[in-house]
Motif scaffolding. Sequence first.
Motif, PDB file in Angstrom:
ATOM      1  N   VAL A 254       7.894  15.065  19.954  1.00  0.00           N
ATOM      2  CA  VAL A 254       8.134  16.323  19.270  1.00  0.00           C
ATOM      3  C   VAL A 254       9.594  16.739  19.415  1.00  0.00           C
ATOM      4  O   VAL A 254      10.137  17.496  18.588  1.00  0.00           O
ATOM      5  N   GLU A 255      10.281  16.213  20.434  1.00  0.00           N
ATOM      6  CA  GLU A 255      11.691  16.547  20.659  1.00  0.00           C
ATOM      7  C   GLU A 255      12.601  15.995  19.564  1.00  0.00           C
ATOM      8  O   GLU A 255      13.785  16.338  19.515  1.00  0.00           O
TER       9      GLU A 255
ATOM     10  N   PRO B 262      10.616  27.411  15.314  1.00  0.00           N
ATOM     11  CA  PRO B 262      10.591  26.055  15.881  1.00  0.00           C
ATOM     12  C   PRO B 262      10.258  25.025  14.817  1.00  0.00           C
ATOM     13  O   PRO B 262       9.666  25.338  13.785  1.00  0.00           O
TER      14      PRO B 262
ATOM     15  N   GLN C 156       5.139  21.157  15.588  1.00  0.00           N
ATOM     16  CA  GLN C 156       4.610  20.725  16.871  1.00  0.00           C
ATOM     17  C   GLN C 156       3.357  19.875  16.643  1.00  0.00           C
ATOM     18  O   GLN C 156       2.715  19.956  15.594  1.00  0.00           O
TER      19      GLN C 156
ATOM     20  N   ASP D  38       0.049  20.968  14.536  1.00  0.00           N
ATOM     21  CA  ASP D  38       0.331  21.800  13.370  1.00  0.00           C
ATOM     22  C   ASP D  38      -0.238  21.162  12.106  1.00  0.00           C
ATOM     23  O   ASP D  38      -0.407  19.939  12.019  1.00  0.00           O
TER      24      ASP D  38
ATOM     25  N   GLN E 131       0.513  13.133  17.717  1.00  0.00           N
ATOM     26  CA  GLN E 131       1.334  12.223  18.512  1.00  0.00           C
ATOM     27  C   GLN E 131       0.886  10.792  18.300  1.00  0.00           C
ATOM     28  O   GLN E 131      -0.299  10.479  18.334  1.00  0.00           O
TER      29      GLN E 131
END
Length: 334
Positions: free
Chosen positions: A133-134, A295, A298, A301, A325
Amino acid sequence: MKLATLNDGTRDGQLAVVSRDLKTAHLADGIAPTLQKALDDWTFIAPQLDLLYQTINSGRGHRAFDFDPANCLAPLPRSSARVAGVSYLQQIERACKAAGREVPADLRETPRLYQGASDNFLGACADIELAHVEWGIDYEAGLAVITDDVAMAATPDQAQMGIKLLMLFNDITLRNVAAEEAGTGFGFLQAKPAVACSPVAITPDELGDAWRGGRVHLPLRSSVNGKLAGQPNAGADMTFNYPQLLAHLCRTRPVRAGAVISAGGVANKEVKKGFSSIVDRRTQEIIADGAASTPYLQFGDSLRIEMLGDDGKSVFGAIEQNVRQFDGRRARPA
């Protein structure tokens, strides 16, 4: 007409004709097995597909079945070329203002294009799977055209004749990776994972009066986690239209059937209609408040991108994706 590619377990799927209301479909197996095959001989194949389209719209398709976007690959799962332009230049102007930089002097004179990976387009309901996510996961809601063969040095008028289909496009971008790649002086690669496309691609005539001047004059709606993020009009502030982008691409080479040309995330000069990407919203926050507060996406979402016609009905069907992920263990052979 409206065309989709059904997931039959092969790389290029099975071409189907979809009814105007997106409720039923009919396999085009007796006409062309895939969309690429249809594009390769469009002058001969398109009238046959259109006849089938008229048949299912009249309710006379004896082999018609319920249309399910979740069972679709991208209309064109892989293509001969994918080229992205930046036609909504107010995004660049806002970014320059936020960063305290001068706007490039030739910004509105010459289209800016880059060539991206075209070997894997995602279906409308495919998950956005990424490892970190970074990386700064962002969506970019826009449209793209699919072309026939277009000759080198084609004029914009000639290029417009080569535009055969349109579809919605979610040009997923890893913003933090993009910043790293920009510093190398080369184009984006790692920052641009597989993009997602609407369930169907449509011929320009399906848009009626909304297709004029080589632009689509309808709002494009984007929602994150069920909350409307923006609905800017795709035609209102588009500096370079699709024929101009395509003609610029053809300046030094021909374009082959099946090329996909996008125009960037839709944006209007006035920000009251919202945004088609998180980065554009963050840029406006910096201008207004001195710092960005929204943001990036994530894990967990959800995202929805859709265009409604003047009748309030979905034109292309919706892109509906979840961010998850990536589990590398699932990608390894047993």
